[in-house]
Design a protein around this motif. Structure first.
Motif, PDB file in Angstrom:
ATOM      1  N   ASN A   7       0.833  -1.204   0.000  1.00 53.35           N
ATOM      2  CA  ASN A   7       0.000   0.000   0.000  1.00 53.35           C
ATOM      3  C   ASN A   7       0.868   1.255   0.000  1.00 53.35           C
ATOM      4  O   ASN A   7       1.772   1.392   0.830  1.00 53.35           O
ATOM      5  N   ILE A   8       0.574   2.158  -0.931  1.00 49.00           N
ATOM      6  CA  ILE A   8       1.278   3.445  -1.020  1.00 49.00           C
ATOM      7  C   ILE A   8       0.250   4.547  -0.777  1.00 49.00           C
ATOM      8  O   ILE A   8      -0.743   4.653  -1.487  1.00 49.00           O
ATOM      9  N   LEU A  10      -0.977   8.322  -0.784  1.00 51.10           N
ATOM     10  CA  LEU A  10      -0.760   9.607  -1.447  1.00 51.10           C
ATOM     11  C   LEU A  10      -1.559  10.681  -0.713  1.00 51.10           C
ATOM     12  O   LEU A  10      -2.777  10.585  -0.618  1.00 51.10           O
ATOM     13  N   TYR A  21      -0.451  11.913  -9.536  1.00 51.25           N
ATOM     14  CA  TYR A  21       0.403  10.922  -8.886  1.00 51.25           C
ATOM     15  C   TYR A  21      -0.087   9.505  -9.189  1.00 51.25           C
ATOM     16  O   TYR A  21       0.710   8.575  -9.384  1.00 51.25           O
ATOM     17  N   GLU A  22      -1.429   9.326  -9.232  1.00 51.32           N
ATOM     18  CA  GLU A  22      -1.973   8.009  -9.555  1.00 51.32           C
ATOM     19  C   GLU A  22      -1.566   7.578 -10.956  1.00 51.32           C
ATOM     20  O   GLU A  22      -1.186   6.421 -11.178  1.00 51.32           O
ATOM     21  N   LEU A  25       2.154   6.582 -10.995  1.00 54.05           N
ATOM     22  CA  LEU A  25       2.546   5.417 -10.208  1.00 54.05           C
ATOM     23  C   LEU A  25       1.774   4.154 -10.538  1.00 54.05           C
ATOM     24  O   LEU A  25       2.092   3.083 -10.001  1.00 54.05           O
ATOM     25  N   LYS A  26       0.751   4.242 -11.403  1.00 54.30           N
ATOM     26  CA  LYS A  26      -0.100   3.061 -11.623  1.00 54.30           C
ATOM     27  C   LYS A  26       0.680   1.897 -12.228  1.00 54.30           C
ATOM     28  O   LYS A  26       0.362   0.724 -11.976  1.00 54.30           O
ATOM     29  N   GLU A  30       1.267  -1.375  -7.656  1.00 55.51           N
ATOM     30  CA  GLU A  30       1.020  -1.361  -6.215  1.00 55.51           C
ATOM     31  C   GLU A  30      -0.377  -0.808  -5.942  1.00 55.51           C
ATOM     32  O   GLU A  30      -1.033  -0.236  -6.825  1.00 55.51           O
ATOM     33  N   ASN A  31      -0.830  -0.962  -4.701  1.00 53.55           N
ATOM     34  CA  ASN A  31      -2.148  -0.469  -4.301  1.00 53.55           C
ATOM     35  C   ASN A  31      -2.013   0.974  -3.827  1.00 53.55           C
ATOM     36  O   ASN A  31      -1.340   1.249  -2.826  1.00 53.55           O
ATOM     37  N   LEU A  32      -2.642   1.901  -4.570  1.00 54.91           N
ATOM     38  CA  LEU A  32      -2.536   3.323  -4.241  1.00 54.91           C
ATOM     39  C   LEU A  32      -3.724   3.747  -3.380  1.00 54.91           C
ATOM     40  O   LEU A  32      -4.877   3.557  -3.765  1.00 54.91           O
ATOM     41  N   ILE A  34      -5.582   6.940  -1.348  1.00 53.29           N
ATOM     42  CA  ILE A  34      -5.673   8.395  -1.477  1.00 53.29           C
ATOM     43  C   ILE A  34      -6.145   9.030  -0.166  1.00 53.29           C
ATOM     44  O   ILE A  34      -7.058   8.518   0.496  1.00 53.29           O
ATOM     45  N   ARG A 117       8.696   7.534  -9.816  1.00 55.78           N
ATOM     46  CA  ARG A 117       8.457   6.078  -9.850  1.00 55.78           C
ATOM     47  C   ARG A 117       9.654   5.316  -9.307  1.00 55.78           C
ATOM     48  O   ARG A 117       9.490   4.333  -8.554  1.00 55.78           O
TER      49      ARG A 117
END
Length: 495
Positions: A7-8, A10, A21-22, A25-26, A30-32, A34, A117
């Motif tokens: 999990n990242i 943002l 940012y999404e 980084l997609k 990884e799991n973004l 918010i 990234r």
């Protein structure tokens, strides 16, 4: 997907930036997660295991620094990687503050997608490997418990050494050391040798050799620390200087902690040394800048005070206009000097600044080489030019469309000669008495700069000749050196 997602988080108060940012980084897979505010980010952290936090420094209500401090206060998040994003140019002090709050890196705006990234990927992989290492450590600990006590002590010593080394390397300018209080043996890591400017091959770590590298004025700090530990102190911190073998002086801060046996006797002292030379230099630069700003402000205020006190006019409006004009001229030259870090100002730039308020078309002709003026000379000459332009616009050649003005200058043997020649304007008569502007011009050029000012009130137009030494001592005494002597000259000029 060849690995488990992490999990990242943002964190940004602007939806557009979060979306950007999404998108960036997609591709990491990884799991973004918010969060549009610091409060929302804290709520997410309490419910979700986060590997990396990407947070904007500037947010309303709770900014990035405050959020980082609150996150670090929680035991669960003391090792969570945090990357700050800043849309403004951060200073060394702001960076240091960020790192103290737990940031591992800064990313400036505009964000370079490849760089962001890469940074996120590194910390995500580190998080995964850390979790894998933790699982392996649990399994290893189960096996180690079955081994002998001697093996357990050896493993613990190795782990302690590795922790010290990792801490020093991670901090960049840190070193760790260990001192056996009983045997006198020392252990330095790579960072410690680097800070002191020596190598393990050429330097033997002994109390005498270490003391030889300390600044003579700070040797007592070492003796004081030893005395404190003998008295029962368990921790000690101090700032000190070292003198490297090549003669370079570095500032350090040292922190030490004692280990005691069952009887309370000190058996070992371990510590960390941090090179803070750059921070000290930054503080010195800041203090120097503050002194220079204070000096310049006092000089400018003294001159402005003299202008306000000595300006004469028959009406309030005329008085206000005269004062504003002279102070604006002073402000303009200060702006020019600030752009050059108070190294000097071009004469042509001073003239252009004084011409700016007038729409004179081809009425004025300028001729002369590039001349760099020292700060004090530039300030004085700018005020003198202001008086000449003001008088010409009111009474002289620049008061009519038919009037013409020629300004030329040259430099010979460090003497600047400037000629001001008016023609085509109203009929000129020699004044019965000199006004404040003329008297202040004479006082500043002749008394303050050691030059000469000559006026020829010809019927066809004023002819003025200014001679200004470019290397006069009073003009080179430092940035902003338009001191109260100039004000005194104005006082005498006012009669």
């Amino acid at each position: 997907m060849d690995h488990d997602q992490v999990n990242i988080l943002l964190v940004d108060d602007q939806p557009a930036k979060l979306l950007a940012y999404e998108v960036i980084l997609k591709d990491l897979g990884e799991n973004l997660v918010i969060a549009s505010s610091g409060r929302e980010a804290l709520e997410v952290l309490l419910k979700t295991e986060i590997a990396v936090i990407l947070v904007d420094v500037c947010m309303p209500e709770l900014d990035g620094f405050e959020l980082a401090a609150m996150i670090r206060e929680h035991p669960r998040f003391q090792k969570t990687a945090m990357i700050f994003i800043s849309a403004i140019q951060v200073s060394d002090i702001d960076r240091l503050r960020g790192y103290e709050m737990g940031a591992v890196d800064y990313v400036p705006v505009p964000v370079v997608p490849e760089v962001l990234r890469a940074k996120i990927k590194v910390f995500a992989e580190l998080y995964r490997k850390t979790r894998e290492l933790e699982r392996l450590n649990h399994e290893l600990e189960d096996r180690v418990r079955a081994r002998t006590a001697e093996l357990e002590r050896s493993t613990a010593k190795l782990r302690e050494s590795e922790q010290r080394r990792s801490m020093a390397i991670a901090a960049g300018k840190m070193g760790s050391w260990d001192w056996d209080w009983i045997s006198g043996d020392w252990m330095w890591d790579e960072g410690q040798y680097r800070i002191f400017g020596v190598s393990p091959e050429d330097f033997e770590v002994t109390p005498a050799n270490v003391q030889a590298l300390l600044h003579p004025d700070d040797v007592d700090q070492l003796r004081k620390a030893i005395a404190e530990f003998n008295k029962g102190t368990r921790a000690y911190e101090t700032e000190f200087r070292i003198v490297r073998p090549d003669g370079e002086v570095r500032w350090c801060v040292g922190t030490a902690a004692a280990t005691t046996d069952e009887s309370g006797r000190v058996v070992r002292v371990s510590g960390v040394t941090v090179d803070i030379t750059e921070r000290k230099r930054a503080e010195e630069r800041q203090n120097l800048l503050a002194r220079e700003v204070d000096h310049r402000a006092k000089n400018a205020l003294a001159l402005a005070q003299s202008i306000v006190r000595l300006t004469r006019a028959d009406e309030v409006k005329a008085y206000v206009n005269a004062v504003e004009g002279r102070i604006n001229a002073l402000a303009r030259v200060h702006t020019i000097l600030s752009l050059s870090s108070w190294q000097g100002a071009e004469l042509s730039r001073l003239i252009d600044e004084e011409l700016a308020p007038y729409s004179l078309g081809d009425q004025i002709k300028l001729a002369g080489p590039e001349v760099q003026l020292l700060p004090a000379t530039a300030q004085t000459l700018a005020l003198a030019l202001h008086e000449l332009f003001t008088n010409s616009a009111k009474y002289g050649a620049l008061s009519t469309r038919s009037g013409r003005l020629a300004i030329d200058w040259q430099v010979d043997a460090e003497l600047l000669t400037l000629s001001w020649e008016e023609s085509g304007g109203p009929l000129v008569k020699t004044p019965k008495s000199r006004g404040f502007g003329t008297r202040s011009l004479l006082a500043s050029i002749e008394s303050q700069l050691g030059g000469q000012a000559r006026f020829d009130w010809r019927a066809e137009g004023l002819l003025c000749r200014l001679e200004v030494p470019l290397t006069r001592k009073t003009a080179t005494t430092g940035p902003g050196k338009f001191d109260t002597a100039g004000a005194a000259e104005l006082q005498r000029a006012s009669g």
